[in-house]
Design an enzyme around this catalytic site. Sequence first.
Site, PDB file in Angstrom:
ATOM      1  N   ASP A  28       0.832  -1.210   0.000  1.00  0.00           N
ATOM      2  CA  ASP A  28       0.000   0.000   0.000  1.00  0.00           C
ATOM      3  C   ASP A  28       0.866   1.260   0.000  1.00  0.00           C
ATOM      4  O   ASP A  28       1.986   1.247   0.516  1.00  0.00           O
ATOM      5  CB  ASP A  28      -0.918  -0.027   1.235  1.00  0.00           C
ATOM      6  CG  ASP A  28      -2.087   0.934   1.102  1.00  0.00           C
ATOM      7  OD1 ASP A  28      -2.360   1.415  -0.021  1.00  0.00           O
ATOM      8  OD2 ASP A  28      -2.737   1.206   2.137  1.00  0.00           O
TER       9      ASP A  28
ATOM     10  N   ARG B 202       0.132   7.773  -2.416  1.00  0.00           N
ATOM     11  CA  ARG B 202       0.746   8.794  -1.562  1.00  0.00           C
ATOM     12  C   ARG B 202       2.204   9.060  -1.934  1.00  0.00           C
ATOM     13  O   ARG B 202       2.677  10.180  -1.866  1.00  0.00           O
ATOM     14  CB  ARG B 202       0.622   8.378  -0.076  1.00  0.00           C
ATOM     15  CG  ARG B 202      -0.741   8.715   0.508  1.00  0.00           C
ATOM     16  CD  ARG B 202      -1.015   7.948   1.770  1.00  0.00           C
ATOM     17  NE  ARG B 202      -1.391   6.566   1.470  1.00  0.00           N
ATOM     18  CZ  ARG B 202      -1.544   5.621   2.396  1.00  0.00           C
ATOM     19  NH1 ARG B 202      -1.311   5.903   3.658  1.00  0.00           N
ATOM     20  NH2 ARG B 202      -1.909   4.414   2.041  1.00  0.00           N
ATOM     21  N   TRP B 203       2.890   8.001  -2.360  1.00  0.00           N
ATOM     22  CA  TRP B 203       4.284   8.176  -2.826  1.00  0.00           C
ATOM     23  C   TRP B 203       4.310   9.176  -3.986  1.00  0.00           C
ATOM     24  O   TRP B 203       5.161  10.073  -4.036  1.00  0.00           O
ATOM     25  CB  TRP B 203       4.830   6.821  -3.265  1.00  0.00           C
ATOM     26  CG  TRP B 203       6.280   6.816  -3.675  1.00  0.00           C
ATOM     27  CD1 TRP B 203       7.340   6.519  -2.874  1.00  0.00           C
ATOM     28  CD2 TRP B 203       6.819   7.116  -4.969  1.00  0.00           C
ATOM     29  NE1 TRP B 203       8.518   6.615  -3.597  1.00  0.00           N
ATOM     30  CE2 TRP B 203       8.226   6.982  -4.888  1.00  0.00           C
ATOM     31  CE3 TRP B 203       6.259   7.491  -6.192  1.00  0.00           C
ATOM     32  CZ2 TRP B 203       9.079   7.193  -5.968  1.00  0.00           C
ATOM     33  CZ3 TRP B 203       7.099   7.720  -7.276  1.00  0.00           C
ATOM     34  CH2 TRP B 203       8.493   7.566  -7.162  1.00  0.00           C
TER      35      TRP B 203
ATOM     36  N   SER C  55      -7.598  -5.333  -5.073  1.00  0.00           N
ATOM     37  CA  SER C  55      -8.661  -5.914  -4.239  1.00  0.00           C
ATOM     38  C   SER C  55     -10.012  -5.877  -4.940  1.00  0.00           C
ATOM     39  O   SER C  55     -10.212  -5.120  -5.904  1.00  0.00           O
ATOM     40  CB  SER C  55      -8.757  -5.155  -2.911  1.00  0.00           C
ATOM     41  OG  SER C  55      -9.369  -3.895  -3.103  1.00  0.00           O
TER      42      SER C  55
ATOM     43  N   GLU D 203     -12.453  -4.495  -3.813  1.00  0.00           N
ATOM     44  CA  GLU D 203     -12.942  -3.127  -3.613  1.00  0.00           C
ATOM     45  C   GLU D 203     -12.249  -2.127  -4.553  1.00  0.00           C
ATOM     46  O   GLU D 203     -12.812  -1.076  -4.861  1.00  0.00           O
ATOM     47  CB  GLU D 203     -12.719  -2.699  -2.155  1.00  0.00           C
ATOM     48  CG  GLU D 203     -13.618  -3.409  -1.148  1.00  0.00           C
ATOM     49  CD  GLU D 203     -13.256  -4.868  -0.907  1.00  0.00           C
ATOM     50  OE1 GLU D 203     -12.068  -5.239  -1.054  1.00  0.00           O
ATOM     51  OE2 GLU D 203     -14.174  -5.661  -0.597  1.00  0.00           O
ATOM     52  N   ASN D 204     -11.046  -2.453  -5.006  1.00  0.00           N
ATOM     53  CA  ASN D 204     -10.329  -1.542  -5.913  1.00  0.00           C
ATOM     54  C   ASN D 204     -11.035  -1.372  -7.256  1.00  0.00           C
ATOM     55  O   ASN D 204     -10.760  -0.414  -7.987  1.00  0.00           O
ATOM     56  CB  ASN D 204      -8.880  -2.001  -6.145  1.00  0.00           C
ATOM     57  CG  ASN D 204      -7.975  -1.882  -4.929  1.00  0.00           C
ATOM     58  OD1 ASN D 204      -7.022  -2.640  -4.769  1.00  0.00           O
ATOM     59  ND2 ASN D 204      -8.252  -0.919  -4.054  1.00  0.00           N
ATOM     60  N   TRP D 205     -11.985  -2.250  -7.582  1.00  0.00           N
ATOM     61  CA  TRP D 205     -12.776  -2.070  -8.813  1.00  0.00           C
ATOM     62  C   TRP D 205     -13.544  -0.753  -8.778  1.00  0.00           C
ATOM     63  O   TRP D 205     -13.932  -0.225  -9.805  1.00  0.00           O
ATOM     64  CB  TRP D 205     -13.773  -3.223  -9.001  1.00  0.00           C
ATOM     65  CG  TRP D 205     -13.163  -4.508  -9.454  1.00  0.00           C
ATOM     66  CD1 TRP D 205     -13.131  -5.680  -8.739  1.00  0.00           C
ATOM     67  CD2 TRP D 205     -12.525  -4.796 -10.707  1.00  0.00           C
ATOM     68  NE1 TRP D 205     -12.495  -6.659  -9.467  1.00  0.00           N
ATOM     69  CE2 TRP D 205     -12.122  -6.142 -10.676  1.00  0.00           C
ATOM     70  CE3 TRP D 205     -12.242  -4.034 -11.850  1.00  0.00           C
ATOM     71  CZ2 TRP D 205     -11.460  -6.758 -11.738  1.00  0.00           C
ATOM     72  CZ3 TRP D 205     -11.577  -4.641 -12.905  1.00  0.00           C
ATOM     73  CH2 TRP D 205     -11.192  -5.971 -12.845  1.00  0.00           C
TER      74      TRP D 205
ATOM     75  N   ARG E 222      -4.605  -2.037   9.122  1.00  0.00           N
ATOM     76  CA  ARG E 222      -5.794  -2.850   8.885  1.00  0.00           C
ATOM     77  C   ARG E 222      -5.464  -3.881   7.823  1.00  0.00           C
ATOM     78  O   ARG E 222      -4.441  -3.759   7.132  1.00  0.00           O
ATOM     79  CB  ARG E 222      -6.984  -1.976   8.448  1.00  0.00           C
ATOM     80  CG  ARG E 222      -6.707  -1.090   7.242  1.00  0.00           C
ATOM     81  CD  ARG E 222      -7.939  -0.296   6.821  1.00  0.00           C
ATOM     82  NE  ARG E 222      -7.614   0.650   5.768  1.00  0.00           N
ATOM     83  CZ  ARG E 222      -7.400   1.965   5.951  1.00  0.00           C
ATOM     84  NH1 ARG E 222      -7.492   2.490   7.164  1.00  0.00           N
ATOM     85  NH2 ARG E 222      -7.103   2.742   4.929  1.00  0.00           N
TER      86      ARG E 222
HETATM   87  C1  IPE Z   1      -5.374  -2.679  -0.091  1.00  0.00           C
HETATM   88  O1  IPE Z   1      -5.066  -1.337  -0.268  1.00  0.00           O
HETATM   89  C2  IPE Z   1      -5.399  -3.376  -1.411  1.00  0.00           C
HETATM   90  C3  IPE Z   1      -4.116  -3.538  -2.062  1.00  0.00           C
HETATM   91  C4  IPE Z   1      -2.961  -3.239  -1.563  1.00  0.00           C
HETATM   92  C5  IPE Z   1      -4.165  -4.112  -3.367  1.00  0.00           C
HETATM   93  P1  IPE Z   1      -6.186  -0.226  -0.358  1.00  0.00           P
HETATM   94  O2  IPE Z   1      -5.483   1.074  -0.531  1.00  0.00           O
HETATM   95  O3  IPE Z   1      -7.199  -0.587  -1.354  1.00  0.00           O
HETATM   96  O4  IPE Z   1      -6.855  -0.325   1.093  1.00  0.00           O
HETATM   97  P2  IPE Z   1      -7.715   0.707   1.933  1.00  0.00           P
HETATM   98  O5  IPE Z   1      -8.800   1.212   1.030  1.00  0.00           O
HETATM   99  O6  IPE Z   1      -6.810   1.823   2.361  1.00  0.00           O
HETATM  100  O7  IPE Z   1      -8.208  -0.076   3.098  1.00  0.00           O
HETATM  101  C1  IPE Z   2      -1.618   0.330  -3.352  1.00  0.00           C
HETATM  102  O1  IPE Z   2      -1.416   1.690  -3.381  1.00  0.00           O
HETATM  103  C2  IPE Z   2      -1.882  -0.227  -4.744  1.00  0.00           C
HETATM  104  C3  IPE Z   2      -3.266  -0.647  -4.951  1.00  0.00           C
HETATM  105  C4  IPE Z   2      -4.213  -0.654  -4.054  1.00  0.00           C
HETATM  106  C5  IPE Z   2      -3.601  -1.093  -6.280  1.00  0.00           C
HETATM  107  P1  IPE Z   2      -2.616   2.712  -3.338  1.00  0.00           P
HETATM  108  O2  IPE Z   2      -3.014   3.034  -4.723  1.00  0.00           O
HETATM  109  O3  IPE Z   2      -3.715   2.233  -2.458  1.00  0.00           O
HETATM  110  O4  IPE Z   2      -1.898   3.964  -2.682  1.00  0.00           O
HETATM  111  P2  IPE Z   2      -2.505   4.973  -1.620  1.00  0.00           P
HETATM  112  O5  IPE Z   2      -3.071   4.167  -0.491  1.00  0.00           O
HETATM  113  O6  IPE Z   2      -3.555   5.762  -2.320  1.00  0.00           O
HETATM  114  O7  IPE Z   2      -1.347   5.802  -1.194  1.00  0.00           O
HETATM  115 MG    MG Z   3      -4.100   2.430  -0.503  1.00  0.00          MG
END
Ligand code: IPE
Ligand code: IPE
Ligand code: MG
Length: 247
Positions: free
Chosen positions: A21, A25-26, A66, A68-70, A195
């Site tokens: 994760d 933000r990076w 994930s 949820e990422n959809w 989490r």
């Molecule tokens: C969890 O990260 C899923 C992956 C790393 C692929 P998210 O960025 O989706 O999680 P939340 O929304 O902060 O819980």
């Molecule tokens: C994790 O990085 C990669 C995926 C969930 C696909 P994020 O995209 O969730 O990065 P943040 O949490 O917004 O920094």
């Molecule tokens: Mg994230």
Amino acid sequence: MSEIVIDIVESSVQHLAIIMDGNGRWAKQRDLPRLAGHQQGVEAVKRIVDECVQRKIRYLSLFAFSSENWGRPQAEVDALMSLLLQFLASQQQKMVAEGIKLHVIGDLSRLSISVRDALADVEQKTSLGENMTLILALSYGGRDEIVRAAKQAAKQVLVGEIEIDQFDDSSLTACLDTAGLPDPDLLIRTSGEVRVSNFLLWQTAYAEMYFTDVLWPDFGSEELDKALNEYSRRKRRFGLTDDQIDS
Ligand code: IPE
Ligand code: IPE
Ligand code: MG
């Protein structure tokens, strides 16, 4: 002497799972688009795969996308899928050469046919790999996986393959996407969030958890060593007493 100690410490993690994760933000910290963070995230994946092979970790599970990422903006979802395709195309030869076997978990029916085909192709080409299994969680949610497993188990009961009274922990485990794989020993999450975000809910029942503020694109061998060293200082009791564990 120190090399031997490190070897013992590090080989004690058989299965490492990582919630990668902090890519967004990076990028934000650098005024770059989120995609730039995801690109650097892929570089971190390549680094960590190498580091884990070197450390003889047998199973590496990476949470890449994930269920949820959809719900993210379509442009970001599309960019992540193209990065995945590029990753597969650029890494497959190396994976075969290094004995890394790919195993994908998640609800693959939601992925495009081109992504599914590319995954199946690499899984097939790397299927004889014996050094490390790379488990890529894509379109993956722990609850979704358990629901799919429960449905499969219910069907087995309905057709009389299994007696309801004989149904136990191992019967459900055998229906999960991770059937046949050992549970993770250590779960790392980067980016400061504390989490599990629906990752390997069933399988991490007794995993050691390690959280770090480091953002995923910055995660490298030093950070990995910190986590593995911390793991080696933990005492896993699995519900038993110290005395029982010591004997
Ligand atoms: C969890 O990260 C899923 C992956 C790393 C692929 P998210 O960025 O989706 O999680 P939340 O929304 O902060 O819980
Ligand atoms: C994790 O990085 C990669 C995926 C969930 C696909 P994020 O995209 O969730 O990065 P943040 O949490 O917004 O920094
Ligand atoms: Mg994230």
